[in-house]
Design a protein around this motif. Structure first.
Motif, mmCIF file in Angstrom:
data_model
loop_
_atom_site.group_PDB
_atom_site.id
_atom_site.type_symbol
_atom_site.label_atom_id
_atom_site.label_comp_id
_atom_site.label_asym_id
_atom_site.label_seq_id
_atom_site.Cartn_x
_atom_site.Cartn_y
_atom_site.Cartn_z
ATOM 1 N N ASP A 94 0.840 -1.203 0.000
ATOM 2 C CA ASP A 94 0.000 0.000 0.000
ATOM 3 C C ASP A 94 0.871 1.247 0.000
ATOM 4 O O ASP A 94 1.924 1.287 0.649
ATOM 5 C CB ASP A 94 -0.908 0.024 1.227
ATOM 6 C CG ASP A 94 -1.972 -1.064 1.185
ATOM 7 O OD1 ASP A 94 -2.267 -1.564 0.084
ATOM 8 O OD2 ASP A 94 -2.507 -1.402 2.251
ATOM 9 N N GLU A 95 0.390 2.273 -0.723
ATOM 10 C CA GLU A 95 1.149 3.512 -0.848
ATOM 11 C C GLU A 95 0.190 4.669 -1.104
ATOM 12 O O GLU A 95 -0.863 4.481 -1.711
ATOM 13 C CB GLU A 95 2.132 3.360 -2.018
ATOM 14 C CG GLU A 95 3.038 4.538 -2.237
ATOM 15 C CD GLU A 95 3.966 4.305 -3.417
ATOM 16 O OE1 GLU A 95 4.983 3.610 -3.252
ATOM 17 O OE2 GLU A 95 3.649 4.815 -4.510
ATOM 18 N N THR A 96 0.561 5.859 -0.619
ATOM 19 C CA THR A 96 -0.171 7.095 -0.905
ATOM 20 C C THR A 96 0.828 8.085 -1.482
ATOM 21 O O THR A 96 1.413 8.897 -0.766
ATOM 22 C CB THR A 96 -0.824 7.662 0.381
ATOM 23 O OG1 THR A 96 -1.599 6.641 0.994
ATOM 24 C CG2 THR A 96 -1.712 8.855 0.060
ATOM 25 N N SER A 100 1.241 11.928 -0.728
ATOM 26 C CA SER A 100 1.876 12.364 0.520
ATOM 27 C C SER A 100 3.381 12.545 0.344
ATOM 28 O O SER A 100 4.059 13.047 1.236
ATOM 29 C CB SER A 100 1.618 11.332 1.622
ATOM 30 O OG SER A 100 2.321 10.126 1.331
ATOM 31 N N ARG A 121 6.959 7.070 -1.048
ATOM 32 C CA ARG A 121 6.943 6.007 -2.039
ATOM 33 C C ARG A 121 7.856 4.887 -1.587
ATOM 34 O O ARG A 121 8.870 5.123 -0.925
ATOM 35 C CB ARG A 121 7.458 6.524 -3.388
ATOM 36 C CG ARG A 121 6.486 7.464 -4.056
ATOM 37 C CD ARG A 121 6.851 7.721 -5.483
ATOM 38 N NE ARG A 121 6.987 6.447 -6.198
ATOM 39 C CZ ARG A 121 7.459 6.339 -7.431
ATOM 40 N NH1 ARG A 121 7.823 7.408 -8.088
ATOM 41 N NH2 ARG A 121 7.562 5.167 -8.010
ATOM 42 N N GLY A 162 -5.297 9.898 -4.004
ATOM 43 C CA GLY A 162 -5.774 8.656 -3.421
ATOM 44 C C GLY A 162 -4.671 7.680 -3.090
ATOM 45 O O GLY A 162 -3.512 7.842 -3.444
ATOM 46 N N THR A 163 -5.075 6.657 -2.405
ATOM 47 C CA THR A 163 -4.165 5.577 -2.067
ATOM 48 C C THR A 163 -4.164 4.555 -3.199
ATOM 49 O O THR A 163 -4.977 4.624 -4.120
ATOM 50 C CB THR A 163 -4.581 4.894 -0.758
ATOM 51 O OG1 THR A 163 -5.882 4.334 -0.941
ATOM 52 C CG2 THR A 163 -4.572 5.872 0.396
ATOM 53 N N THR A 197 -1.683 0.819 -4.694
ATOM 54 C CA THR A 197 -0.725 -0.247 -4.469
ATOM 55 C C THR A 197 0.495 -0.059 -5.355
ATOM 56 O O THR A 197 0.373 0.105 -6.564
ATOM 57 C CB THR A 197 -1.371 -1.613 -4.779
ATOM 58 O OG1 THR A 197 -2.545 -1.763 -3.987
ATOM 59 C CG2 THR A 197 -0.414 -2.747 -4.482
#
Length: 112
Positions: free
Chosen positions: A28-30, A33, A36, A63-64, A66
């Motif tokens: 999971d990644e955003t 923000s 990475r 958004g978030t 993958t």
């Protein structure tokens, strides 16, 4: 090509693979923000990077989603795959999260 899929739940474990396998790590990644997933360590004689992509969870900005990092098994041996969740512009030693697995690559695949 056989594939070994790994997620956050697989962290800290060891996995056997053979030459030619594809190792796929999905985390999971955003990215909005600034954080990475980045590769910190892998033995390129065992696993060769084979791609890096991001799949959003839904449409829209910020958004978030993958992060998917792919590696091809190119040699026999043992290697750690170490990833760090960090911002490019911050100190490399200060990730907010880490992910690590051990890959044990054997010889060629058996044919049946």
């Amino acid at each position: 090509m056989p594939r070994r899929d790994l997620t956050e739940a697989d962290a800290g474990r060891s996995y056997p693979v053979v030459l030619g396998d594809l190792v796929v790590v999905e985390l999971d990644e955003t990215p909005s923000s600034g954080y990475r997933w980045q590769l910190d360590e892998v033995d390129a004689h065992v696993l060769a990077p084979a791609g890096d992509s991001f799949r959003p969870a839904r449409a829209g900005l910020g958004g978030t989603g993958t992060r998917q990092l792919r590696f091809t098994v190119v040699g026999a041996g043992r290697t750690s795959v170490r990833l760090a969740l960090r911002r490019d512009w911050e100190t490399p030693g200060q990730p907010v999260r880490r992910f690590e697995v051990t890959i044990q690559a054997g010889g060629e695949q058996e044919t049946y």
